[in-house]
Design an enzyme around this catalytic site. Structure first.
Site, mmCIF file in Angstrom:
data_model
loop_
_atom_site.group_PDB
_atom_site.id
_atom_site.type_symbol
_atom_site.label_atom_id
_atom_site.label_comp_id
_atom_site.label_asym_id
_atom_site.label_seq_id
_atom_site.Cartn_x
_atom_site.Cartn_y
_atom_site.Cartn_z
ATOM 1 N N PRO A 92 0.821 -1.222 0.000
ATOM 2 C CA PRO A 92 0.000 0.000 0.000
ATOM 3 C C PRO A 92 0.851 1.268 0.000
ATOM 4 C CG PRO A 92 0.063 -0.984 2.194
ATOM 5 C CD PRO A 92 0.807 -1.910 1.287
ATOM 6 N N ALA A 223 2.236 1.123 -17.027
ATOM 7 C CA ALA A 223 0.962 0.704 -17.643
ATOM 8 C C ALA A 223 -0.207 1.341 -16.905
ATOM 9 C CB ALA A 223 0.841 -0.824 -17.624
ATOM 10 N N CYS A 276 -5.286 0.386 -7.293
ATOM 11 C CA CYS A 276 -4.012 0.483 -8.009
ATOM 12 C C CYS A 276 -3.665 1.847 -8.579
ATOM 13 C CB CYS A 276 -3.993 -0.534 -9.142
ATOM 14 S SG CYS A 276 -3.917 -2.207 -8.513
HETATM 15 C C1 UDX Z 1 -1.935 -6.455 -3.642
HETATM 16 C C2 UDX Z 1 -1.368 -5.076 -3.926
HETATM 17 O O1 UDX Z 1 -2.337 -4.119 -3.550
HETATM 18 C C3 UDX Z 1 -1.008 -4.904 -5.346
HETATM 19 O O2 UDX Z 1 -0.265 -3.739 -5.523
HETATM 20 C C4 UDX Z 1 -0.166 -5.995 -5.783
HETATM 21 O O3 UDX Z 1 -0.009 -5.935 -7.160
HETATM 22 C C5 UDX Z 1 -0.665 -7.352 -5.369
HETATM 23 O O4 UDX Z 1 -1.048 -7.389 -4.013
HETATM 24 P P1 UDX Z 1 -4.360 -7.333 -3.755
HETATM 25 O O5 UDX Z 1 -4.248 -8.790 -4.015
HETATM 26 O O6 UDX Z 1 -5.527 -6.594 -4.335
HETATM 27 O O7 UDX Z 1 -3.138 -6.576 -4.359
HETATM 28 O O8 UDX Z 1 -4.184 -7.030 -2.207
HETATM 29 P P2 UDX Z 1 -4.952 -7.680 -0.997
HETATM 30 O O9 UDX Z 1 -6.307 -8.127 -1.425
HETATM 31 O O10 UDX Z 1 -4.799 -6.742 0.149
HETATM 32 O O11 UDX Z 1 -4.103 -9.024 -0.714
HETATM 33 C C6 UDX Z 1 -2.869 -9.106 -0.121
HETATM 34 C C7 UDX Z 1 -2.877 -10.280 0.843
HETATM 35 O O12 UDX Z 1 -1.560 -10.481 1.354
HETATM 36 C C8 UDX Z 1 -3.797 -10.109 2.054
HETATM 37 O O13 UDX Z 1 -4.732 -11.154 2.100
HETATM 38 C C9 UDX Z 1 -2.837 -10.130 3.248
HETATM 39 O O14 UDX Z 1 -3.389 -10.749 4.397
HETATM 40 C C10 UDX Z 1 -1.669 -10.918 2.689
HETATM 41 N N1 UDX Z 1 -0.412 -10.679 3.414
HETATM 42 C C11 UDX Z 1 0.007 -9.424 3.654
HETATM 43 C C12 UDX Z 1 0.350 -11.768 3.827
HETATM 44 O O15 UDX Z 1 -0.030 -12.917 3.645
HETATM 45 N N2 UDX Z 1 1.540 -11.528 4.463
HETATM 46 C C13 UDX Z 1 1.975 -10.270 4.738
HETATM 47 O O16 UDX Z 1 3.055 -10.113 5.330
HETATM 48 C C14 UDX Z 1 1.191 -9.188 4.316
HETATM 49 C C1 UDX Z 2 -6.289 -1.592 -13.179
HETATM 50 C C2 UDX Z 2 -5.624 -1.993 -14.511
HETATM 51 O O1 UDX Z 2 -6.610 -1.925 -15.555
HETATM 52 C C3 UDX Z 2 -5.041 -3.399 -14.420
HETATM 53 O O2 UDX Z 2 -4.344 -3.709 -15.607
HETATM 54 C C4 UDX Z 2 -4.095 -3.455 -13.235
HETATM 55 O O3 UDX Z 2 -3.572 -4.767 -13.069
HETATM 56 C C5 UDX Z 2 -4.783 -3.014 -11.957
HETATM 57 O O4 UDX Z 2 -5.340 -1.712 -12.128
HETATM 58 P P1 UDX Z 2 -8.619 -2.099 -12.021
HETATM 59 O O5 UDX Z 2 -8.238 -1.013 -11.065
HETATM 60 O O6 UDX Z 2 -9.124 -3.394 -11.499
HETATM 61 O O7 UDX Z 2 -7.382 -2.459 -12.979
HETATM 62 O O8 UDX Z 2 -9.782 -1.522 -12.980
HETATM 63 P P2 UDX Z 2 -9.849 -0.644 -14.299
HETATM 64 O O9 UDX Z 2 -10.795 -1.305 -15.220
HETATM 65 O O10 UDX Z 2 -8.525 -0.320 -14.843
HETATM 66 O O11 UDX Z 2 -10.545 0.689 -13.784
HETATM 67 C C6 UDX Z 2 -9.918 1.589 -12.895
HETATM 68 C C7 UDX Z 2 -10.801 2.779 -12.642
HETATM 69 O O12 UDX Z 2 -10.896 3.617 -13.801
HETATM 70 C C8 UDX Z 2 -12.242 2.416 -12.278
HETATM 71 O O13 UDX Z 2 -12.698 3.257 -11.240
HETATM 72 C C9 UDX Z 2 -13.007 2.673 -13.559
HETATM 73 O O14 UDX Z 2 -14.358 2.945 -13.343
HETATM 74 C C10 UDX Z 2 -12.256 3.880 -14.094
HETATM 75 N N1 UDX Z 2 -12.409 4.054 -15.552
HETATM 76 C C11 UDX Z 2 -11.916 3.120 -16.411
HETATM 77 C C12 UDX Z 2 -13.045 5.197 -16.056
HETATM 78 O O15 UDX Z 2 -13.486 6.066 -15.278
HETATM 79 N N2 UDX Z 2 -13.156 5.338 -17.413
HETATM 80 C C13 UDX Z 2 -12.683 4.414 -18.296
HETATM 81 O O16 UDX Z 2 -12.821 4.629 -19.508
HETATM 82 C C14 UDX Z 2 -12.046 3.270 -17.778
#
Ligand code: UDX
Ligand code: UDX
Length: 462
Positions: A92, A223, A276
């Site tokens: 984070p 990206a 993200c």
């Molecule tokens: C996270 C990040 O937000 C993102 O930037 C990255 O690309 C992938 O990991 P996300 O899977 O959406 O994405 O996060 P989250 O749903 O919070 O999952 C992370 C998990 O890691 C949690 O379930 C947490 O409990 C776990 N964790 C965290 C561990 O197992 N060990 C740790 O030390 C810290």
């Molecule tokens: C994003 C990237 O797309 C993905 O490749 C990466 O791994 C994680 O971050 P995500 O955040 O799950 O994925 O959703 P995304 O579809 O990218 O949308 C992000 C935000 O932009 C949302 O709030 C969506 O509503 C907004 N959005 C997207 C717009 O407001 N307008 C658009 O045209 C597209």
């Protein structure tokens, strides 16, 4: 059963869970184990109600779980038993110390590297799946080098995940590309090939891109920055449209037809959310500043500033349209998730808007098909001022305004004549996603305020 390979993923979140489920489904000869420090999460993954909502995920987990897909809290055992370890813990935005509010907090990543080092009795390929600052691989390598064990080698790879929530399974099964970065040493290239071979079981070889490890790490941040930049660009244009009688949807169509620009990510709205975009751009900005690249940092930072401006602008417009006061008025939010087809509310614009509405002494009704539970957690402590009603027709009862916050398909299909009947008059619609038939809603009696288009109102504002 004897498996050809043992794969571990540390971190059972939105990224780790779906990604490993798809690897397990596509590679039945591999044993895939997902571990997490959070016992509740693991219990969820082992139950009928998975901890995250993602279309298509339930079916895949049910198909593989207990066969070659396992969820556990036993991290040491998982490390000992595997040859390939994906690290998918959260990274984070830092909330303390140097870089607070900008830099990425990599403490969980370091802790995970230390765990891997402590429990490994054999060589491992360690894969960065989490989004991380460029040069993180070096930090991990330094941990691994801090107490070498004879015969145990760690090779760090970068394999960023590009899945988007709501389409995660589709993105994983049919990715535009898979990116794998490694050190360009003999051991690095061998490890990279091992991972290429895994993905090549279902991804066409030409879509598997290999690169040096730093390019791979940085590509993920870039990206997301490019995607977010498109959203901020069209949102900036939407403000100009509202002043000039141009229609932002027509502009998106016109410019998107240019194959050099492309049609995707050109929907104007209340601004981007999700875990993200903001985090990754701020991380990029911080990195640029830390390398003394002030102009580059400012350029990317403006993408986040426009996002904040868009939401602030939307709220001000609501307040003005509703005759300058929201006190005692009921505002019904259609959608609370940051986008459709997910229950995720991280960085959701709806959260920000709810705080602004409550500060105006408005009453808020929240209606989302998947995110009401997360909304309740996010907004705990507000008590009576917020009510949660999943059914959109019931939610509209006695509301003064409807605000479309999430582009769920159901909001396109509701009978707005019935909705109008249930609401107080004058009835307002603020379409933060530009998904409704504005003309039809206006004809039904609504005062309609879209984004980047002229408002359609029965009221007079001079
Ligand atoms: C996270 C990040 O937000 C993102 O930037 C990255 O690309 C992938 O990991 P996300 O899977 O959406 O994405 O996060 P989250 O749903 O919070 O999952 C992370 C998990 O890691 C949690 O379930 C947490 O409990 C776990 N964790 C965290 C561990 O197992 N060990 C740790 O030390 C810290
Ligand atoms: C994003 C990237 O797309 C993905 O490749 C990466 O791994 C994680 O971050 P995500 O955040 O799950 O994925 O959703 P995304 O579809 O990218 O949308 C992000 C935000 O932009 C949302 O709030 C969506 O509503 C907004 N959005 C997207 C717009 O407001 N307008 C658009 O045209 C597209």
């Amino acid at each position: 059963m004897k498996f050809a390979k043992s794969i571990l993923c540390i971190g059972a979140g939105y990224v780790g869970g779906p990604t490993m489920a798809v690897i397990a489904a596509k590679c039945p000869e591999c044993k895939v184990t997902v571990v997490d420090i959070n016992e509740d999460r693991i219990r969820g993954w082992n139950s009928d109600k998975l901890p995250i909502y993602e279309p298509g995920l339930d079916a895949i987990v049910k198909q593989c779980r207990g066969k070659n897909l396992f969820f556990s809290t036993d991290i040491p055992q998982g490390i000992r038993d595997s040859e390939i370890i994906f690290v998918s813990v959260n990274t984070p935005t830092k909330t303390f110390g140097e870089g607070a509010g900008m830099a990425s907090d990599v403490q969980y990543l370091e802790r995970t590297a230390r765990d891997i080092l402590a429990h490994s009795r054999s060589s491992k390929i360690v894969i960065e799946k989490s989004t991380i600052p460029v040069k993180t691989a070096q930090a991990m390598e330094n941990i691994f080098l801090s107490s070498p064990r004879s015969g145990v080698h760690f090779e760090v790879l970068s394999n960023p995940e590009f899945l988007a929530e709501g389409t995660a399974i589709r993105d994983l099964e049919n990715p535009d590309r898979v990116l794998i970065g490694s050190r360009e040493t003999p051991t690095g290239i061998t490890a990279r090939q091992t991972l290429v071979d895994i993905y090549a079981q279902w991804v066409p070889r030409e879509r598997i891109i290999t690169s040096n490890i730093w390019s791979s790490e940085l590509s993920k941040l870039v990206a997301n920055a490019f995607l977010a930049q498109r959203v901020s660009s069209i949102n900036a244009v939407s403000a100009l449209c509202e002043k000039t009688q141009a229609d932002v949807r027509e502009i998106s169509r016109a410019i998107g037809a240019d194959s050099r620009i492309g049609a995707k990510f050109l929907n104007a709205g209340i601004g981007f959310g999700g875990s993200c975009f903001k985090k990754d751009i701020l991380n990029l900005v911080y990195l640029c500043r830390s390398y003394g690249l002030e102009e580059v940092a400012n350029y990317w930072e403006s993408v986040v500033k426009i996002n904040e401006y868009q939401l602030g602008r939307f709220f001000s417009k609501m307040l003005k349209a509703m005759l300058g006061t929201m006190s005692g008025k009921r505002i019904c939010l259609y959608g609370f998730a940051f986008k459709a087809d997910t229950g995720d509310t991280r960085e959701s614009p709806a959260k920000y808007l709810t705080h602004k509405l409550l500060a105006e002494n408005a009453m808020v009704t929240i209606s989302d098909p998947q995110a009401n539970d997360n909304a309740k957690i996010d907004l705990a402590g507000y008590g009576e001022a917020i009510q949660y009603i999943a059914d959109p027709l019931d939610a509209a009862r006695d509301a003064d305004a409807l605000v479309v916050m999430t582009d769920w398909d159901i909001y396109r299909k509701i009978d707005y004549a019935q909705v109008f009947q249930k609401m107080r008059k004058p009835a307002f619609i603020f379409d933060g996603r530009n998904i409704l038939d504005h003309k039809k809603c206006f004809e039904l009696g609504f005062n309609v305020f879209p984004i980047g288009q002229q408002e359609l109102t029965h009221l007079k504002y001079e």
